[in-house]
Design a protein around this motif. Structure first.
Motif, mmCIF file in Angstrom:
data_model
loop_
_atom_site.group_PDB
_atom_site.id
_atom_site.type_symbol
_atom_site.label_atom_id
_atom_site.label_comp_id
_atom_site.label_asym_id
_atom_site.label_seq_id
_atom_site.Cartn_x
_atom_site.Cartn_y
_atom_site.Cartn_z
ATOM 1 N N CYS A 17 -11.603 -10.583 -3.376
ATOM 2 C CA CYS A 17 -11.056 -9.196 -3.668
ATOM 3 C C CYS A 17 -11.597 -8.266 -2.525
ATOM 4 O O CYS A 17 -12.866 -8.084 -2.328
ATOM 5 C CB CYS A 17 -11.168 -8.583 -5.002
ATOM 6 N N ASN A 18 -10.837 -7.398 -1.878
ATOM 7 C CA ASN A 18 -11.402 -6.354 -0.878
ATOM 8 C C ASN A 18 -11.211 -4.938 -1.479
ATOM 9 O O ASN A 18 -11.233 -3.928 -0.838
ATOM 10 C CB ASN A 18 -10.516 -6.632 0.187
ATOM 11 N N TYR A 19 -11.137 -4.751 -2.803
ATOM 12 C CA TYR A 19 -11.189 -3.509 -3.308
ATOM 13 C C TYR A 19 -10.026 -2.804 -2.767
ATOM 14 O O TYR A 19 -10.509 -1.575 -2.356
ATOM 15 C CB TYR A 19 -12.660 -3.003 -3.230
ATOM 16 N N CYS A 20 -8.868 -2.965 -2.757
ATOM 17 C CA CYS A 20 -7.936 -2.276 -1.656
ATOM 18 C C CYS A 20 -7.172 -1.119 -2.466
ATOM 19 O O CYS A 20 -6.669 -0.030 -1.861
ATOM 20 C CB CYS A 20 -6.738 -3.428 -1.095
ATOM 21 N N HIS B 61 -18.187 -5.818 -8.043
ATOM 22 C CA HIS B 61 -19.070 -4.975 -7.976
ATOM 23 C C HIS B 61 -18.821 -3.708 -8.846
ATOM 24 O O HIS B 61 -17.449 -3.522 -9.064
ATOM 25 C CB HIS B 61 -19.231 -4.615 -6.716
ATOM 26 N N ASP B 62 -19.680 -2.876 -9.318
ATOM 27 C CA ASP B 62 -19.257 -1.691 -10.079
ATOM 28 C C ASP B 62 -18.998 -0.546 -8.947
ATOM 29 O O ASP B 62 -19.626 -0.155 -8.358
ATOM 30 C CB ASP B 62 -20.464 -1.092 -11.089
ATOM 31 N N THR B 63 -17.917 0.176 -9.541
ATOM 32 C CA THR B 63 -17.756 1.314 -8.689
ATOM 33 C C THR B 63 -18.703 2.376 -9.202
ATOM 34 O O THR B 63 -19.104 2.196 -10.441
ATOM 35 C CB THR B 63 -16.086 1.754 -8.829
ATOM 36 N N LEU C 181 -1.988 -7.723 -2.010
ATOM 37 C CA LEU C 181 -1.849 -7.637 -0.686
ATOM 38 C C LEU C 181 -2.914 -8.686 -0.098
ATOM 39 O O LEU C 181 -2.954 -8.973 1.264
ATOM 40 C CB LEU C 181 -1.867 -6.320 0.175
ATOM 41 N N PHE D 61 -9.865 5.351 -4.529
ATOM 42 C CA PHE D 61 -9.220 4.471 -3.940
ATOM 43 C C PHE D 61 -9.877 2.996 -3.768
ATOM 44 O O PHE D 61 -9.225 2.003 -3.384
ATOM 45 C CB PHE D 61 -8.587 4.962 -2.536
ATOM 46 N N ALA D 62 -11.277 3.340 -3.469
ATOM 47 C CA ALA D 62 -12.169 1.952 -3.031
ATOM 48 C C ALA D 62 -12.297 1.108 -4.515
ATOM 49 O O ALA D 62 -13.482 1.445 -4.971
ATOM 50 C CB ALA D 62 -13.337 2.491 -2.434
ATOM 51 N N THR D 63 -11.237 0.368 -4.932
ATOM 52 C CA THR D 63 -11.528 -0.193 -6.345
ATOM 53 C C THR D 63 -10.527 -1.315 -6.280
ATOM 54 O O THR D 63 -9.660 -1.599 -5.552
ATOM 55 C CB THR D 63 -11.043 0.745 -7.238
ATOM 56 N N TYR E 246 -4.760 -0.995 -4.449
ATOM 57 C CA TYR E 246 -3.575 -0.968 -4.947
ATOM 58 C C TYR E 246 -3.548 -2.219 -5.705
ATOM 59 O O TYR E 246 -3.072 -3.278 -5.165
ATOM 60 C CB TYR E 246 -2.404 -1.060 -3.554
ATOM 61 N N GLY F 3 -6.474 4.656 -7.089
ATOM 62 C CA GLY F 3 -6.986 6.058 -6.900
ATOM 63 C C GLY F 3 -6.134 6.651 -6.069
ATOM 64 O O GLY F 3 -6.365 7.683 -5.324
ATOM 65 N N ALA G 299 0.839 -1.306 -0.108
ATOM 66 C CA ALA G 299 -0.018 0.036 -0.081
ATOM 67 C C ALA G 299 1.077 1.018 0.010
ATOM 68 O O ALA G 299 0.749 2.006 0.894
ATOM 69 C CB ALA G 299 -1.064 -0.198 1.082
ATOM 70 N N ASN H 245 -14.711 8.250 -4.696
ATOM 71 C CA ASN H 245 -13.501 7.343 -3.704
ATOM 72 C C ASN H 245 -12.774 6.612 -4.634
ATOM 73 O O ASN H 245 -12.974 5.166 -4.587
ATOM 74 C CB ASN H 245 -14.758 6.847 -2.808
#
Lengths: 238, 590
Positions: free
Chosen positions: B236-239, B194-196, B248, B364-366, B241, B403, B54, B362
């Motif tokens: 996936c936790n949409y980190c 899921h879609d951002t 990670l 970074f949430a991706t 990075y 992001g 990160a 947002n």
């Protein structure tokens, strides 16, 4: 985010302090490194790459590239010069292919073809910028009024100062400016472990949550500002 | 410098990225003694446990897990009359190094080419009047049918835990997927990510305008997945990075997460890292290889004898190693003789950035592969290219791969420094989205690779030289796509739009990142006259050398290359297992 938090007068004091204290008399450097670069106080920091006169230029230039005035923290409040000093000391540019031959006038679209490392770029760029400041204004860059500092930086950016005429044909003023600006922005926005972005103030100002790196529940929350502040890789919060 | 000889192995693998890892496990499972040589370091999963990756500065700015130009530069020129110059810093592309290769830090968009893409020459000959297209164009069909290769795409999808919506199941179009995709033998293993916010805005508008958007096919897995080798991936936790970062969260399919944990436990598999292969050693008749020579971290020159040699480095490195070893003849564009170095192609991208004062993205949430795309503008799916005299197309998408804030786009007119820049960051970070294109790129007579006469690497070997520039075909395509992208952008009603597309007089700008989807140079085909490899990625010239990778593509399609690299490598591995081991020799007779 508050613009009053770091007033010009306090900034002036901070820079004056950094200038006035003999570098060798500062005892805290080793301790600062032991604690990591996140806890460094700019006023007490002893540069490891820059000489004392070079450091005055870097402090003053960073202060204009990302100034204290307006919304968001400035470069000095966020220790951007510490980041640049540390990066230059720790091998910035050692991944670049430097073998010759180096062509005279390469097409800009074919990328960097220079002969100078970032370290040589800074040394030459600072020297020549100071030479220009003394010629034009009769004093070094750090003693100029803000408007004159900005004018000089703009002239560097636009190649209106000829480094070749000042004796350095291998470096364009804009190359020096772009290196400095790029490094300053990197230091402002990178994780604080590298010495800049002190206390994650730049991240707080723009709304970036740093190394949280887990947003499963936020992906479906559209068009709502993320509510939590940043964390750093070292685990600190802001 | 010592001269050392290792014990002989059945198979030596040069380069342990996706292609090398697939070959390693498939051939080790067959009981063969397999040894992988990797020029970079090992990159074990503990190196990228949370929160280490990160870190935008280390991974995305300083390219922590990439090859350095110091070690892996090549030279570039626009045409044969120029002196090529080295890529002293990475720009348009950036190859990986180390175990996992680029597969460790890729974005994870795992999309197949269409049935037209793999038979592009046949399509062009059928759809375009003779003389309409550039006479220097040298496009080719892939040397297999859709039905032959599809099971290997399917297998690689399952290795990666492909997440997305099925578009065509055994010829029946499915709602929510890509109606232009070739028939699949089985549905996507996992549902879509899921879609951002950007993706959902783009998809809704594109759909309203008559296009057929679908979620980016993703190798960042949407749910827990156990692959056919028994490797397990976590949801996936949409980190945020992903592209340029190792995962990670053990969610992105990579050689590490899907293959290497398994193959490293097999006693007949071994690997050497920091082992830079400098040549393939051939027998005197140049018909077979006896092994490879590498330089280890102590600068020893080590000979590794092997019965089969797999060249599975990055595209450039494979082509260069063939040239340095005297495998086949280097291509000459004047005479069009020789096959090593021909049909090099890159690709272009372009985008519009849409700024909204009142929206929060947002960013970074991706996940790396989050996004929506449509394939309506790809070869065979639209008519305008035929009318306007160009061939090709693009996937048109709104993706949000990361992001992290360094390099944040700001509206035109925002100062580049000073108070204006700083306040621009405060005002606009997280308030923009992109609509982008990833285009096809044809191959041409004059676009090729060979060895540079002026520049050498730290091991004293000549750099690879690339001769490439944009052609009118690709630039006309860019202008056409620009209108479509700006049409969708305006429909979305942003406060500002900035655009980044090529002009009709653009030269290739190597300073701006496009993607590391370089292809060709040692291409697969039906004839040793104009291809380096047969359909099983076997060298026509040296039959115990196989060369899986993007080097085998005769031109670039709009789909990202990894799915195809996985499929052709599995196809070749099967041919080695079922045919070559029983009867070593050329697998295709001409």
């Amino acid at each position: 985010m508050s613009s009053g938090k770091f007033s010009p007068s306090r900034r002036t004091i901070l820079m004056a302090t950094a200038a006035a204290v003999p570098i060798a008399s500062i005892p805290l450097v080793r301790q600062a490194h032991a604690d990591g670069l996140e806890n460094v106080q700019l006023s007490q920091y002893q540069p490891v790459f820059f000489s004392a006169p070079e450091w005055q230029f870097i402090l003053a230039a960073c202060d204009r590239l990302i100034p204290a005035e307006g919304r968001g923290p400035g470069a000095l409040e966020t220790n951007v010069p510490v980041f640049i000093d540390q990066q230059l000391h720790n091998g910035l540019g050692d991944d670049v292919y430097m073998d010759g031959p180096h062509p005279e006038n390469p097409a800009p679209t074919l990328g960097f073809q220079g002969t100078l490392t970032p370290q040589q770029n800074y040394r030459a760029g600072i020297k020549l910028s100071q030479q220009h400041a003394r010629q034009k204004y009769g004093k070094p860059f750090e003693q100029l009024a803000d408007a004159d500092k900005d004018a000089l930086l703009t002239a560097l950016q636009k190649n209106e100062i000829s480094f070749a005429e000042l004796g350095e044909p291998a470096l364009k003023a804009s190359s020096f400016f772009n290196q400095l600006l790029g490094d300053a922005k990197n230091g402002y926005l990178a994780d604080p472990m590298y010495g800049g972005n002190k206390d994650m103030k730049a991240w707080v100002a723009i709304g970036f949550p740093g190394a949280r790196a887990a947003y499963t529940e936020w992906v479906d929350t559209h068009n709502v500002k993320y509510p939590l502040g940043p964390v750093s890789v070292s685990g600190k919060r802001a | 410098m010592a001269n050392i000889s290792n014990d002989e192995v059945d198979v030596v693998i040069v380069g342990l990225g996706w292609a090398g890892s697939i070959m390693a496990i498939e051939l080790a499972k067959e009981g063969l003694k397999v040894r992988a040589l990797e020029r970079g370091p090992d990159r074990p999963p503990e190196d990228f446990a949370y929160p280490k990756p990160a870190d935008q500065y280390a991974y995305a700015i300083r390219n922590k897990v990439f090859a350095t130009p110091r070690d892996a530069a090549l030279t570039v020129r626009y045409n044969d009359s120029e002196t090529a110059l080295p890529t002293r810093k990475w720009g348009a592309f950036a190859p990986g190094t180390g175990v996992g290769g680029s597969g460790l830090h890729w974005t994870g968009v795992l999309i197949r080419p269409t049935t037209t893409d793999i038979k592009l020459k046949t399509y062009a000959d059928h759809a375009y009047k003779r003389g309409t297209l550039d006479p220097d164009m040298r496009i080719k069909d892939f040397p297999f049918s859709w039905e032959e290769i599809e099971p290997y795409f399917d297998k690689f999808d399952k290795i990666c835990g492909l997440s997305g919506n099925t578009g065509n199941l055994n010829g029946v179009i499915q709602p929510g997927g890509d109606p232009f995709e070739g028939p699949r033998s089985s549905p996507y293993p996992l549902p879509a990510l899921h879609d951002t916010y950007n993706s959902s805005l783009f998809a809704a508008t594109a759909k309203k305008m008559g296009y057929h958007p679908f979620p980016n096919p993703s190798a960042n897995v949407s749910q827990a997945w156990t692959n056919p080798y028994g490797a397990q991936l976590a949801p996936c936790n949409y980190c945020g990075y992903c592209s340029k970062y190792p995962c990670l969260n053990y969610s992105k399919a990579s050689p590490q997460t899907t293959i290497l944990d398994v193959v490293k436990r097999m006693p007949n598999f071994s690997m050497r890292t920091n082992a830079n292969v400098i040549r393939v050693d051939l027998h005197a008749d140049k018909k077979t290889a006896k092994g490879v020579t590498y330089v280890d971290e102590h600068k020893n020159e080590v000979f590794q004898p092997a019965k089969i040699v797999i060249l599975s480095s990055f595209q450039f490195a494979n082509v260069r190693l063939m040239m340095l070893s005297g495998i086949g003849q280097i291509y000459n564009p004047l005479t069009e003789t020789g096959t090593i170095g021909r049909n090099y192609a890159f690709l272009s991208n372009g985008d519009a950035t849409l700024f909204f004062k009142d929206k929060h993205f947002n960013p970074f949430a991706t996940a790396g592969a989050t996004g929506e795309m449509f394939n309506d503008i790809s070869p065979g799916n639209f008519e305008d290219g035929i009318k306007l005299g160009f061939i090709g197309g693009a996937k048109i998408h709104s993706s949000q791969a990361t992001g992290a804030p360094i390099g944040t786009a700001l509206p035109k007119g925002t100062p580049g420094w000073g108070k204006g820049w700083k306040e621009g960051m405060v005002d606009w970070y997280g308030r923009s989205m992109k609509i982008g294109i990833t285009t096809t790129c044809m191959s041409y007579r004059g676009h090729h690779l060979d060895l540079d006469p002026n520049y050498k690497d730290p091991w004293g070997q000549p750099l690879l030289r690339m001769t490439f520039d944009w052609r009118q075909n690709e630039l006309k395509l860019q202008r056409y796509l620009r209108d479509i992208v700006l049409g969708i952008a305006k429909e979305l009603g942003p406060d500002h739009i900035s655009e980044n597309f090529l002009a009709l007089d653009s030269h290739w700008d190597i300073t701006k990142y496009v993607s590391t989807h370089n292809v060709g140079g040692a291409v697969m085909g039906d004839s040793p006259r104009d291809s380096a490899l047969n359909r099983y990625l076997q060298s026509w010239d040296v039959h115990n050398v196989f060369v899986p990778g993007g080097n085998a593509f005769p031109q670039n399609f709009q789909a990202n290359p990894t799915a195809t690299i996985g499929a052709i490598t599995l196809f070749a591995a099967e041919a080695i297992k079922k045919q070559y081991l029983k009867n070593p020799g050329p697998l295709v007779q001409v």
